[in-house]
Design an enzyme around this catalytic site. Structure first.
Site, mmCIF file in Angstrom:
data_model
loop_
_atom_site.group_PDB
_atom_site.id
_atom_site.type_symbol
_atom_site.label_atom_id
_atom_site.label_comp_id
_atom_site.label_asym_id
_atom_site.label_seq_id
_atom_site.Cartn_x
_atom_site.Cartn_y
_atom_site.Cartn_z
ATOM 1 N N SER A 151 0.857 -1.185 0.000
ATOM 2 C CA SER A 151 0.000 0.000 0.000
ATOM 3 C C SER A 151 0.893 1.234 0.000
ATOM 4 C CB SER A 151 -0.885 -0.007 1.248
ATOM 5 O OG SER A 151 -1.545 1.233 1.429
ATOM 6 N N TYR A 164 -3.793 -0.914 9.999
ATOM 7 C CA TYR A 164 -3.579 -1.160 8.573
ATOM 8 C C TYR A 164 -2.198 -0.663 8.146
ATOM 9 C CZ TYR A 164 -4.547 -1.127 3.529
ATOM 10 O OH TYR A 164 -4.506 -1.341 2.169
#
Length: 259
Positions: A151, A164
Protein backbone atom coordinates in the site's frame (compact mmCIF):
# COMPACT_ATOMS: atom_id res chain seq x y z
CA UNK A 1 20.22 -20.49 -26.31
CA UNK A 2 18.06 -23.06 -24.52
CA UNK A 3 14.44 -23.67 -25.51
CA UNK A 4 13.27 -22.23 -22.19
CA UNK A 5 15.35 -19.07 -22.63
CA UNK A 6 14.19 -18.64 -26.22
CA UNK A 7 10.55 -18.90 -25.12
CA UNK A 8 11.12 -16.29 -22.42
CA UNK A 9 12.72 -13.92 -24.94
CA UNK A 10 9.86 -14.36 -27.41
CA UNK A 11 7.12 -13.88 -24.84
CA UNK A 12 8.43 -12.67 -21.47
CA UNK A 13 4.95 -12.11 -20.03
CA UNK A 14 3.53 -15.49 -21.06
CA UNK A 15 2.28 -17.49 -18.06
CA UNK A 16 1.03 -20.59 -19.87
CA UNK A 17 1.92 -23.70 -17.91
CA UNK A 18 2.16 -21.76 -14.64
CA UNK A 19 -0.15 -22.19 -11.65
CA UNK A 20 -0.96 -19.08 -9.59
CA UNK A 21 -2.58 -18.94 -6.17
CA UNK A 22 -4.47 -15.69 -5.57
CA UNK A 23 -5.97 -14.77 -2.20
CA UNK A 24 -9.03 -12.56 -1.81
CA UNK A 25 -9.92 -12.71 -5.50
CA UNK A 26 -13.65 -12.24 -5.01
CA UNK A 27 -13.71 -8.58 -6.02
CA UNK A 28 -11.68 -5.44 -6.57
CA UNK A 29 -7.93 -5.78 -6.96
CA UNK A 30 -7.89 -9.53 -6.41
CA UNK A 31 -10.47 -10.16 -9.09
CA UNK A 32 -8.66 -7.93 -11.58
CA UNK A 33 -5.34 -9.62 -10.83
CA UNK A 34 -6.87 -13.07 -11.26
CA UNK A 35 -8.31 -12.06 -14.62
CA UNK A 36 -4.99 -10.57 -15.70
CA UNK A 37 -3.06 -13.71 -14.81
CA UNK A 38 -5.63 -15.85 -16.61
CA UNK A 39 -5.39 -13.68 -19.72
CA UNK A 40 -1.61 -14.21 -19.61
CA UNK A 41 -2.22 -17.96 -19.59
CA UNK A 42 -1.90 -19.00 -15.94
CA UNK A 43 -4.02 -21.63 -14.24
CA UNK A 44 -5.55 -20.33 -11.02
CA UNK A 45 -6.33 -21.44 -7.50
CA UNK A 46 -8.46 -18.86 -5.69
CA UNK A 47 -8.27 -18.81 -1.89
CA UNK A 48 -10.87 -16.85 0.01
CA UNK A 49 -13.99 -16.73 2.13
CA UNK A 50 -16.74 -19.25 1.32
CA UNK A 51 -19.08 -18.05 -1.39
CA UNK A 52 -17.03 -14.97 -2.23
CA UNK A 53 -15.22 -16.03 -5.38
CA UNK A 54 -17.74 -17.73 -7.65
CA UNK A 55 -18.05 -14.68 -9.91
CA UNK A 56 -14.29 -14.54 -10.41
CA UNK A 57 -14.21 -18.27 -11.10
CA UNK A 58 -16.85 -17.84 -13.79
CA UNK A 59 -15.01 -14.91 -15.37
CA UNK A 60 -11.74 -16.84 -15.49
CA UNK A 61 -13.50 -19.88 -16.92
CA UNK A 62 -15.01 -17.67 -19.64
CA UNK A 63 -11.46 -16.66 -20.57
CA UNK A 64 -10.68 -20.34 -21.09
CA UNK A 65 -8.52 -20.73 -18.00
CA UNK A 66 -8.34 -23.61 -15.56
CA UNK A 67 -9.56 -22.37 -12.17
CA UNK A 68 -10.25 -23.89 -8.76
CA UNK A 69 -11.82 -22.32 -5.67
CA UNK A 70 -10.60 -23.27 -2.18
CA UNK A 71 -12.35 -21.83 0.88
CA UNK A 72 -10.02 -20.21 3.40
CA UNK A 73 -10.31 -17.77 6.30
CA UNK A 74 -6.82 -16.29 6.38
CA UNK A 75 -7.26 -15.19 9.99
CA UNK A 76 -7.39 -18.92 10.86
CA UNK A 77 -3.67 -19.63 10.79
CA UNK A 78 -4.02 -23.36 11.30
CA UNK A 79 -6.31 -23.44 8.28
CA UNK A 80 -3.72 -21.55 6.22
CA UNK A 81 -1.17 -24.28 6.85
CA UNK A 82 -3.69 -27.06 6.19
CA UNK A 83 -5.03 -25.57 2.95
CA UNK A 84 -1.56 -24.75 1.64
CA UNK A 85 -0.47 -28.33 2.26
CA UNK A 86 -3.53 -29.63 0.40
CA UNK A 87 -2.99 -27.35 -2.59
CA UNK A 88 0.74 -28.03 -2.90
CA UNK A 89 0.18 -31.78 -2.62
CA UNK A 90 -1.97 -31.66 -5.76
CA UNK A 91 -0.31 -28.90 -7.78
CA UNK A 92 3.02 -27.25 -8.42
CA UNK A 93 2.38 -23.64 -7.41
CA UNK A 94 4.62 -21.29 -9.39
CA UNK A 95 3.11 -17.96 -8.35
CA UNK A 96 1.62 -16.71 -5.08
CA UNK A 97 -0.35 -13.46 -5.03
CA UNK A 98 -1.07 -12.25 -1.48
CA UNK A 99 -3.95 -9.88 -2.08
CA UNK A 100 -6.46 -10.53 0.73
CA UNK A 101 -6.61 -7.79 3.32
CA UNK A 102 -8.90 -5.78 5.57
CA UNK A 103 -8.99 -2.23 6.88
CA UNK A 104 -10.68 -0.74 9.96
CA UNK A 105 -10.96 3.03 10.29
CA UNK A 106 -11.01 4.63 13.73
CA UNK A 107 -9.19 7.27 15.76
CA UNK A 108 -6.10 5.60 17.16
CA UNK A 109 -7.22 6.22 20.74
CA UNK A 110 -10.36 4.19 20.01
CA UNK A 111 -8.81 1.18 18.24
CA UNK A 112 -9.77 -1.97 20.12
CA UNK A 113 -7.46 -4.92 20.61
CA UNK A 114 -9.92 -7.04 18.65
CA UNK A 115 -9.75 -4.69 15.67
CA UNK A 116 -5.96 -4.43 15.86
CA UNK A 117 -5.47 -8.20 15.95
CA UNK A 118 -8.00 -8.82 13.16
CA UNK A 119 -6.20 -6.49 10.76
CA UNK A 120 -2.70 -7.65 11.64
CA UNK A 121 -3.68 -11.34 11.67
CA UNK A 122 -4.96 -11.15 8.10
CA UNK A 123 -2.77 -8.49 6.50
CA UNK A 124 0.57 -9.42 8.04
CA UNK A 125 0.68 -12.75 9.86
CA UNK A 126 -1.48 -14.39 7.20
CA UNK A 127 0.77 -13.06 4.44
CA UNK A 128 3.88 -14.39 6.13
CA UNK A 129 2.37 -17.83 6.69
CA UNK A 130 1.20 -18.02 3.07
CA UNK A 131 4.68 -17.03 1.90
CA UNK A 132 6.19 -19.63 4.18
CA UNK A 133 3.87 -22.46 3.16
CA UNK A 134 3.87 -21.85 -0.59
CA UNK A 135 7.42 -20.50 -0.69
CA UNK A 136 9.04 -23.57 0.84
CA UNK A 137 8.37 -25.83 -2.17
CA UNK A 138 9.49 -23.00 -4.46
CA UNK A 139 12.85 -22.75 -2.72
CA UNK A 140 13.30 -26.51 -2.91
CA UNK A 141 12.48 -26.45 -6.62
CA UNK A 142 14.62 -23.39 -7.29
CA UNK A 143 11.90 -21.34 -8.99
CA UNK A 144 8.90 -19.23 -8.00
CA UNK A 145 7.31 -15.81 -7.80
CA UNK A 146 5.66 -14.24 -4.76
CA UNK A 147 3.83 -10.93 -5.09
CA UNK A 148 2.12 -9.30 -2.10
CA UNK A 149 -0.22 -6.33 -2.23
CA UNK A 150 1.26 -3.61 -0.05
CA UNK A 151 0.00 0.00 0.00
CA UNK A 152 1.04 3.63 -0.14
CA UNK A 153 0.72 3.22 3.62
CA UNK A 154 3.78 0.99 3.44
CA UNK A 155 5.58 4.35 3.13
CA UNK A 156 3.25 6.84 4.81
CA UNK A 157 1.24 7.07 8.01
CA UNK A 158 -2.28 7.74 6.81
CA UNK A 159 -5.16 8.89 8.98
CA UNK A 160 -7.25 6.74 11.35
CA UNK A 161 -5.78 3.45 10.06
CA UNK A 162 -3.01 2.64 12.54
CA UNK A 163 -3.31 -1.15 12.36
CA UNK A 164 -3.58 -1.16 8.57
CA UNK A 165 -0.54 1.10 8.25
CA UNK A 166 1.49 -1.08 10.62
CA UNK A 167 0.49 -4.20 8.70
CA UNK A 168 1.38 -2.74 5.30
CA UNK A 169 4.74 -1.48 6.55
CA UNK A 170 5.23 -5.07 7.68
CA UNK A 171 4.34 -6.44 4.24
CA UNK A 172 7.07 -4.29 2.70
CA UNK A 173 9.51 -5.55 5.32
CA UNK A 174 8.60 -9.21 4.80
CA UNK A 175 9.00 -8.72 1.05
CA UNK A 176 12.56 -7.46 1.45
CA UNK A 177 13.52 -10.01 4.10
CA UNK A 178 12.31 -12.98 2.05
CA UNK A 179 13.87 -11.60 -1.12
CA UNK A 180 17.23 -11.58 0.64
CA UNK A 181 16.84 -15.18 1.78
CA UNK A 182 15.13 -16.70 -1.22
CA UNK A 183 16.61 -14.75 -4.12
CA UNK A 184 19.74 -16.95 -4.13
CA UNK A 185 17.39 -19.96 -4.30
CA UNK A 186 15.65 -18.79 -7.47
CA UNK A 187 12.53 -17.25 -5.91
CA UNK A 188 11.67 -13.59 -6.52
CA UNK A 189 9.64 -11.88 -3.79
CA UNK A 190 8.13 -8.49 -4.60
CA UNK A 191 5.13 -6.34 -3.74
CA UNK A 192 2.77 -3.88 -5.37
CA UNK A 193 1.77 -0.69 -3.58
CA UNK A 194 -1.50 0.48 -5.16
CA UNK A 195 -2.38 4.13 -4.90
CA UNK A 196 -5.90 5.40 -4.32
CA UNK A 197 -8.05 2.82 -6.09
CA UNK A 198 -11.81 2.89 -6.63
CA UNK A 199 -12.51 -0.21 -4.54
CA UNK A 200 -14.65 -1.04 -1.52
CA UNK A 201 -11.77 -0.11 0.81
CA UNK A 202 -11.89 3.52 -0.38
CA UNK A 203 -15.66 3.99 -0.52
CA UNK A 204 -15.68 6.22 2.57
CA UNK A 205 -12.92 8.42 1.13
CA UNK A 206 -14.57 8.75 -2.26
CA UNK A 207 -17.90 9.63 -0.68
CA UNK A 208 -16.30 12.42 1.40
CA UNK A 209 -16.20 15.43 -0.98
CA UNK A 210 -13.39 17.22 0.84
CA UNK A 211 -11.14 14.14 1.20
CA UNK A 212 -11.82 12.99 -2.35
CA UNK A 213 -10.99 16.42 -3.75
CA UNK A 214 -7.77 16.73 -1.73
CA UNK A 215 -6.65 13.27 -2.89
CA UNK A 216 -7.41 13.90 -6.56
CA UNK A 217 -5.61 17.25 -6.46
CA UNK A 218 -2.39 15.46 -5.52
CA UNK A 219 -2.57 12.70 -8.15
CA UNK A 220 -0.89 13.81 -11.41
CA UNK A 221 -3.05 11.34 -13.37
CA UNK A 222 -6.08 13.25 -12.11
CA UNK A 223 -8.21 10.22 -11.32
CA UNK A 224 -8.77 7.38 -8.89
CA UNK A 225 -7.07 4.19 -9.96
CA UNK A 226 -8.98 1.25 -11.37
CA UNK A 227 -8.39 -2.32 -10.25
CA UNK A 228 -7.21 -3.19 -13.75
CA UNK A 229 -4.34 -0.72 -13.30
CA UNK A 230 -2.80 -3.16 -10.83
CA UNK A 231 -3.32 -6.30 -12.93
CA UNK A 232 -0.54 -5.50 -15.40
CA UNK A 233 1.95 -4.95 -12.58
CA UNK A 234 0.99 -8.33 -11.10
CA UNK A 235 1.47 -10.08 -14.44
CA UNK A 236 4.87 -8.42 -14.88
CA UNK A 237 6.13 -9.41 -11.44
CA UNK A 238 4.81 -12.95 -11.94
CA UNK A 239 6.53 -13.40 -15.29
CA UNK A 240 9.99 -14.10 -16.68
CA UNK A 241 10.21 -10.39 -17.49
CA UNK A 242 10.80 -9.81 -13.76
CA UNK A 243 13.40 -12.53 -13.17
CA UNK A 244 15.93 -9.89 -12.05
CA UNK A 245 13.46 -7.89 -9.95
CA UNK A 246 13.62 -8.89 -6.30
CA UNK A 247 12.72 -7.23 -3.01
CA UNK A 248 10.99 -4.37 -4.79
CA UNK A 249 7.78 -2.56 -3.81
CA UNK A 250 6.31 -1.34 -7.10
CA UNK A 251 4.14 1.75 -6.67
CA UNK A 252 1.10 1.97 -8.96
CA UNK A 253 -0.37 5.30 -7.91
CA UNK A 254 -0.89 7.68 -10.84
CA UNK A 255 2.11 9.68 -9.60
CA UNK A 256 0.97 10.29 -6.00
CA UNK A 257 4.39 9.51 -4.50
CA UNK A 258 6.12 11.82 -6.98
CA UNK A 259 4.40 14.91 -5.54
Amino acid sequence: MTTQTAAAVRSPFDLHGRCAVVTGAGRGLGQAIARGLAQAGADLVLLGRPGSQSSTRDQVADLGGDVEIVDLDISDHDAVERVAAEVTSNRQVDILINNAGVIDRADSVDVSQQSWHRVVDINLTGVFLLCQQFGHPMTERGQGKIVSVASLLSFQGGLRVAAYTASKHGVAGITKALANEWGPLGVQVNAIAPGYMATDNTTALREDPDRSRSILERIPAGRWGDATDVAGAAVFLSSAAADYVNGHVLVVDGGWMAR
